[in-house]
Design an enzyme around this catalytic site. Structure first.
Site, PDB file in Angstrom:
ATOM      1  N   ASP A   1       0.817  -1.214   0.000  1.00  0.00           N
ATOM      2  CA  ASP A   1       0.000   0.000   0.000  1.00  0.00           C
ATOM      3  C   ASP A   1       0.855   1.269   0.000  1.00  0.00           C
ATOM      4  O   ASP A   1       0.469   2.281  -0.595  1.00  0.00           O
ATOM      5  CB  ASP A   1      -0.930   0.003   1.212  1.00  0.00           C
ATOM      6  CG  ASP A   1      -2.069  -0.994   1.076  1.00  0.00           C
ATOM      7  OD1 ASP A   1      -2.398  -1.359  -0.072  1.00  0.00           O
ATOM      8  OD2 ASP A   1      -2.631  -1.411   2.101  1.00  0.00           O
TER       9      ASP A   1
ATOM     10  N   THR B   1      -9.023   2.718   6.583  1.00  0.00           N
ATOM     11  CA  THR B   1      -8.549   1.359   6.832  1.00  0.00           C
ATOM     12  C   THR B   1      -7.073   1.327   7.197  1.00  0.00           C
ATOM     13  O   THR B   1      -6.489   0.242   7.315  1.00  0.00           O
ATOM     14  CB  THR B   1      -8.781   0.474   5.592  1.00  0.00           C
ATOM     15  OG1 THR B   1      -8.069   1.027   4.466  1.00  0.00           O
ATOM     16  CG2 THR B   1     -10.253   0.392   5.242  1.00  0.00           C
TER      17      THR B   1
ATOM     18  N   LEU C   1      -7.814   3.482  11.451  1.00  0.00           N
ATOM     19  CA  LEU C   1      -8.399   2.250  11.982  1.00  0.00           C
ATOM     20  C   LEU C   1      -7.637   1.797  13.223  1.00  0.00           C
ATOM     21  O   LEU C   1      -8.239   1.412  14.236  1.00  0.00           O
ATOM     22  CB  LEU C   1      -8.374   1.157  10.917  1.00  0.00           C
ATOM     23  CG  LEU C   1      -8.879  -0.221  11.357  1.00  0.00           C
ATOM     24  CD1 LEU C   1     -10.361  -0.160  11.690  1.00  0.00           C
ATOM     25  CD2 LEU C   1      -8.619  -1.260  10.270  1.00  0.00           C
TER      26      LEU C   1
END
Length: 294
Positions: free
Chosen positions: A71, A194, A198
């Protein structure tokens, strides 16, 4: 057509995939620039150097980007791709890879599908972040250095390495909401919900939400709550210099920003330019969170 391939050069599988794609692009007559993710300009580099920073990294205008890594690689690639309104296909060679396509179908079939338009495109909201430092009002604008940046996941305002709690006054669209005392505050997009947000106890938010998520970080209270805003809202975090809160630090998508004066305010709003992410045989958001987080 020109494709930018950004590769996590510390990952042997990602390097092998970049060579496979280079051979494929050559066979198709497609121009392909390959750069290491470490060469992608930082937010400050882009704010200062702009086009020159891109050229120094070997990045020319492109029509699509391929991010080979996790990511983090996708976030850095998207930062550049938004400048050219180009889509990004991330292929996971990292750990979580929540924004990426799994590598199992093979990089060439997935990229071929993207070139043929046989993929799903998500347009993800971005953040426009403005930082005001002490003394900015008295200083000519061209001498202040960069003060405006973009992010895809989040802006994090923290106490950094200072042992004291950071006291931050949070306002939304001109209304003072609360004063937080703790490690800081995160302002995230739905995509960033996310990630760090999170971990700090924020909600999982469907990527279709165009607003922001404001999440306190380790606050010294039993009443701290995350807040979800509308798209047009503006989130402002300010610090009281009279109390000595001159040690605030700012990170964009994990990249630290450095300034030559203490940070006075951080203003966050939704950006005008979305990030375009490509997915091959896309799962729904709820299928993905069920597989990843539950």
């Amino acid at each position: 057509m020109r494709v930018l391939t950004v590769v996590n050069s510390s990952n042997p599988q990602a390097l092998d995939a970049s060579m496979l794609l280079a051979a494929y692009f050559s066979s198709q007559g497609i121009e392909n620039d390959v750069v290491s993710v470490l060469e992608i300009p930082t937010p400050v580099d882009l704010a200062i150097g702009g086009q020159q920073a891109l050229e120094s990294a070997g990045i020319h205008p492109f029509d699509m980007a391929i991010a080979l890594g996790g990511d983090g690689t996708i976030l850095r690639t998207a930062r550049v791709a938004m400048l050219f309104d180009a889509p990004v296909m991330g292929i996971n060679f990292g750990h979580l890879g929540f924004l990426a396509n799994p590598a199992e179908p093979g990089v060439v079939p997935m990229v071929a599908a993207a070139l043929a338009g046989d993929v799903t495109e998500d347009r993800r909201a971005s953040l426009l972040v403005e930082v005001a430092c002490e003394g900015d009002e008295e200083m000519p604008a061209d001498q202040r250095g960069p003060r405006q940046f973009t992010a895809l996941n989040e802006v994090t305002i923290t106490r950094g390495s200072c042992p004291r709690n950071l006291e931050a006054c949070v306002s939304i669209s001109g209304d003072e909401v609360c004063t937080l005392r703790g490690d800081g505050v995160i302002v995230a997009t739905a995509t960033g919900s996310t990630a760090y947000a999170l971990s700090a106890g924020g909600p999982l938010v469907s990527p279709g939400l165009e607003g922001m998520v404001v999440v306190p970080l380790a606050t010294h209270t039993l009443q701290s709550r995350a807040i979800m805003t509308e798209r047009h809202d503006v989130v402002e975090t300010g610090f009281d210099f009279a109390e000595g809160y001159t040690f605030a630090e700012v990170q964009l998508d994990g990249a630290a920003l450095a300034f030559d004066a203490p940070i006075e305010r951080v203003i966050v709003r939704c950006g005008d330019d979305p990030a375009r992410l490509l997915f091959y045989k896309k799962e729904s958001f709820y299928q993905r969170i069920a597989r990843t987080f539950f």
